[in-house]
Design an enzyme around this catalytic site. Structure first.
Site, PDB file in Angstrom:
ATOM      1  N   GLU A   7      91.321  30.947  53.956  1.00  8.31           N
ATOM      2  CA  GLU A   7      90.290  30.296  54.777  1.00  8.31           C
ATOM      3  C   GLU A   7      89.964  28.972  54.098  1.00  8.31           C
ATOM      4  O   GLU A   7      89.176  28.926  53.155  1.00  8.31           O
ATOM      5  CB  GLU A   7      89.053  31.194  54.868  1.00  8.31           C
ATOM      6  CG  GLU A   7      89.275  32.478  55.659  1.00  8.31           C
ATOM      7  CD  GLU A   7      89.328  32.261  57.171  1.00  8.31           C
ATOM      8  OE1 GLU A   7      88.838  31.225  57.651  1.00  8.31           O
ATOM      9  OE2 GLU A   7      89.887  33.119  57.869  1.00  8.31           O
TER      10      GLU A   7
ATOM     11  N   CYS B 134      82.280  24.294  56.026  1.00  7.68           N
ATOM     12  CA  CYS B 134      83.695  24.044  56.342  1.00  7.68           C
ATOM     13  C   CYS B 134      83.909  23.601  57.772  1.00  7.68           C
ATOM     14  O   CYS B 134      84.880  22.931  58.073  1.00  7.68           O
ATOM     15  CB  CYS B 134      84.506  25.299  56.051  1.00  7.68           C
ATOM     16  SG  CYS B 134      83.890  26.744  56.932  1.00  7.68           S
TER      17      CYS B 134
HETATM   18  P1  NAD Z   1      84.688  27.169  44.997  1.00  5.34           P
HETATM   19  O1  NAD Z   1      84.627  26.071  43.982  1.00  5.34           O
HETATM   20  O2  NAD Z   1      83.614  28.177  45.056  1.00  5.34           O
HETATM   21  O3  NAD Z   1      86.100  27.869  44.832  1.00  5.34           O
HETATM   22  C1  NAD Z   1      86.467  28.959  45.646  1.00  5.34           C
HETATM   23  C2  NAD Z   1      86.917  30.103  44.767  1.00  5.34           C
HETATM   24  O4  NAD Z   1      88.107  29.716  44.095  1.00  5.34           O
HETATM   25  C3  NAD Z   1      85.891  30.468  43.696  1.00  5.34           C
HETATM   26  O5  NAD Z   1      85.693  31.855  43.718  1.00  5.34           O
HETATM   27  C4  NAD Z   1      86.510  29.971  42.418  1.00  5.34           C
HETATM   28  O6  NAD Z   1      86.193  30.771  41.311  1.00  5.34           O
HETATM   29  C5  NAD Z   1      87.993  30.018  42.709  1.00  5.34           C
HETATM   30  N1  NAD Z   1      88.737  29.009  41.954  1.00  5.34           N
HETATM   31  C6  NAD Z   1      88.374  27.721  41.724  1.00  5.34           C
HETATM   32  N2  NAD Z   1      89.327  27.089  41.018  1.00  5.34           N
HETATM   33  C7  NAD Z   1      90.307  27.993  40.787  1.00  5.34           C
HETATM   34  C8  NAD Z   1      91.557  27.957  40.104  1.00  5.34           C
HETATM   35  N3  NAD Z   1      91.992  26.853  39.495  1.00  5.34           N
HETATM   36  N4  NAD Z   1      92.298  29.084  40.072  1.00  5.34           N
HETATM   37  C9  NAD Z   1      91.877  30.209  40.664  1.00  5.34           C
HETATM   38  N5  NAD Z   1      90.707  30.304  41.327  1.00  5.34           N
HETATM   39  C10 NAD Z   1      89.929  29.226  41.395  1.00  5.34           C
HETATM   40  O7  NAD Z   1      84.749  26.559  46.463  1.00  5.34           O
HETATM   41  P2  NAD Z   1      85.370  25.207  46.968  1.00  5.34           P
HETATM   42  O8  NAD Z   1      86.835  25.271  46.915  1.00  5.34           O
HETATM   43  O9  NAD Z   1      84.668  24.018  46.441  1.00  5.34           O
HETATM   44  O10 NAD Z   1      84.894  25.386  48.492  1.00  5.34           O
HETATM   45  C11 NAD Z   1      84.849  24.335  49.353  1.00  5.34           C
HETATM   46  C12 NAD Z   1      86.115  24.306  50.187  1.00  5.34           C
HETATM   47  O11 NAD Z   1      86.271  25.544  50.861  1.00  5.34           O
HETATM   48  C13 NAD Z   1      86.088  23.262  51.270  1.00  5.34           C
HETATM   49  O12 NAD Z   1      87.370  22.730  51.415  1.00  5.34           O
HETATM   50  C14 NAD Z   1      85.705  24.063  52.507  1.00  5.34           C
HETATM   51  O13 NAD Z   1      86.097  23.468  53.704  1.00  5.34           O
HETATM   52  C15 NAD Z   1      86.401  25.351  52.247  1.00  5.34           C
HETATM   53  N6  NAD Z   1      85.713  26.444  52.924  1.00  5.34           N
HETATM   54  C16 NAD Z   1      86.370  27.082  53.910  1.00  5.34           C
HETATM   55  C17 NAD Z   1      85.739  28.079  54.606  1.00  5.34           C
HETATM   56  C18 NAD Z   1      86.427  28.808  55.709  1.00  5.34           C
HETATM   57  O14 NAD Z   1      85.884  29.789  56.173  1.00  5.34           O
HETATM   58  N7  NAD Z   1      87.591  28.372  56.152  1.00  5.34           N
HETATM   59  C19 NAD Z   1      84.434  28.434  54.280  1.00  5.34           C
HETATM   60  C20 NAD Z   1      83.806  27.762  53.243  1.00  5.34           C
HETATM   61  C21 NAD Z   1      84.446  26.761  52.563  1.00  5.34           C
END
Ligand code: NAD
Length: 479
Positions: free
Chosen positions: A210, A245
């Site tokens: 997602e 998102c």
């Molecule tokens: P985040 O920083 O919380 O990361 C998401 C998860 O990935 C966390 O649990 C984190 O621990 C893990 N993570 C981070 N770096 C990692 C790595 N190097 N290796 C393994 N795991 C790792 O969230 P984010 O990525 O900043 O979230 C924002 C993004 O998510 C935006 O692009 C947004 O559009 C997208 N998003 C999508 C949805 C959806 O439903 N499609 C919903 C919310 C957010």
């Protein structure tokens, strides 16, 4: 690493004992989650406020109520979803009964993001438990209050033997990703999505990703402008101050309509957040200083800052940024290349609204695409020509509240979908089951082969003969 291995092994043991398969166990977990969301609403609101200064109304409506409604929907439909689905039997296998049986995948890993830290954690958990899986949930370390609340609450309200919450950041997630899971459900940015998919490939583990991207919003002059402006503002700033998102990332409109749209958005924003939006309790703050600085850098780029037509105020101490509208920023600027994920809303003007198609299709496929227009020809063309995870006409964001619609991306915005029955399906294997008796031997099937036998079997397999006899005999055709 050792911990991750032992959690995965422990849950696999539980799953193999068969604990999670029974309908009663699944329903008990869903009731537990419903009770948790009901009894712990105040604690949940507090955690979301600590992490994001999320207004209570948004915490309740955009997270807690959606969790409750997902639980209720799953509870209402669970038996129906679990029931094997009869399908048509064919002459080739006559006599036989054919059905599709949904079976749990096993032990699944759910990794969630910080912006809707409760909903994005618990909504997939609801699907995974309804489908009869054991679950490891890794909430986001970027929302630490919600993450530790989930770790405290889940073992109290659901079966802690089969559901684990693992807190932590990159090292903990990396250790989890090294284990073998039966499905990985990841919500977050596409860069980490690639890391997740690579780790999953090692064990041939299926994934739901997602992800995000730049969600376009197109608006023409045929709209009810006041209603449209309120809905745009609600979907952008009324959803976590743009940290969503499916928030509209940028607007495309005609140069003749843009001034009217900007005026109306200004009026609406004045009503929503007053003269001092940085002081408004109805606007979330930016989650942390990394994201605040990321957003500030987008704005600091040459030729971007000077395009602000409304807002622009920032308070680094409180991590607050006011709703900000920009007009005609360069298309090659970072703010138009990257997902904004914050309170900036660029408006791009075109001479003719039809130019939106070329612009949108030159970018990655978005998670959501929005069109505000009463022009039915434009609406049809938008639906036919734009590929997006989801599409909403004349409103923003609320398509995700309909459990009969799948929620997920396409291309860069993700793979797989959930919500409602799609969540159950995302965490189930659809097993093909064909049950035959010993009657109905077709000699033509077996060696020694011959031309007449081949002719008969071709007729059966290629359908014509089968369909005729089937129609004549009135074989069951399944439901
Ligand atoms: P985040 O920083 O919380 O990361 C998401 C998860 O990935 C966390 O649990 C984190 O621990 C893990 N993570 C981070 N770096 C990692 C790595 N190097 N290796 C393994 N795991 C790792 O969230 P984010 O990525 O900043 O979230 C924002 C993004 O998510 C935006 O692009 C947004 O559009 C997208 N998003 C999508 C949805 C959806 O439903 N499609 C919903 C919310 C957010």
């Amino acid at each position: 690493m050792e911990d991750a291995r032992s959690w995965a092994a422990e849950l696999r043991g539980r799953f193999e004992e068969g604990l999670t398969r029974a309908a009663e166990w699944r329903a008990a977990q869903l009731r537990g989650l419903l009770r948790m969301a009901t009894e712990m609403e105040a604690e949940m609101c507090d955690a979301l406020h600590a992490d994001l200064a999320k207004p209570r109304t948004e915490a309740c409506l955009h997270e807690i109520s959606l969790i409750k409604s997902s639980c209720l929907f799953a509870l209402k439909n669970l038996k129906k979803w679990m029931k094997p689905q009869k399908v048509q039997a064919k002459l080739m296998t006559f006599p036989s009964a054919a059905r599709i049986t949904a079976e749990p995948l096993g032990v699944v890993l759910i990794i969630s993001a910080w912006n809707y830290p409760l909903l994005l954690s618990l909504d997939p958990v609801i699907g995974a438990l309804a489908a009869g899986n054991a679950v490891v949930l890794k909430p986001s370390e970027v929302a630490p209050a919600t993450s530790s609340l989930l770790a405290e609450l889940l073992p109290r309200f659901v079966d802690g033997r089969c559901v684990k919450v693992v807190q932590g950041g990159v090292p903990e997630t990396t250790a989890l990703l090294e284990q073998k899971w039966d499905k990985i459900f990841y919500t977050g940015n596409s860069q980490v999505g690639r890391i997740v998919m690579t780790a999953a490939a090692k064990h041939l583990t299926p994934v739901v990703l997602e992800l995000g991207g730049k969600c376009p919003l197109v608006i023409d002059s045929t709209v009810d402008l006041h209603v449209a402006a309120k809905r745009i503002a609600a979907g952008k700033w009324g959803c976590n101050n743009g940290q969503a998102c499916i928030a509209p990332d940028f607007i495309i409109t005609t140069s003749s309509f843009a001034p009217k749209l900007i005026e109306e958005l200004k009026k609406v924003l004045g009503k929503f957040y007053g003269k001092d939006p940085l002081g408004s309790a109805d606007l979330s703050r930016i989650v942390n200083s990394n994201h605040f600085n990321r957003l500030k850098t987008l704005m600091d780029e040459e030729m971007v800052f000077e395009k602000i037509v409304f807002g622009g105020q920032m308070d680094a101490y409180q991590l607050k940024i006011a709703p900000t509208i920009l007009l005609d920023v360069p298309l090659d600027s970072a703010i138009m290349r990257e997902e904004i994920f914050g309170p900036f809303l660029p408006i791009i003007t075109v001479d003719k609204i039809n130019e939106c198609f070329g612009l949108i299709n030159s970018m990655s496929k978005p998670l959501a695409a929005y069109l505000f227009s009463r022009n039915s020809k434009l609406q049809d063309k938008f639906e036919r020509s734009i590929s997006a995870g989801g599409m909403l006409l004349n409103d923003t964001s609320i398509h995700l509240t309909n459990p009969y619609l799948p929620f997920g991306g396409v291309g860069e915005s993700g793979t797989g979908a959930y919500h409602g029955k799609f969540s159950f399906d995302a965490f189930s294997h659809k097993k093909a089951v064909l049950n035959r008796g010993f009657f109905g031997e077709a000699k033509a099937r077996y060696p020694p082969y011959s031309e007449p036998k081949l002719k008969i079997m071709k007729g059966v397999l290629e359908g014509k003969l089968g369909d005729m006899i089937q129609a004549f005999l009135g074989f069951p055709r399944g439901k």
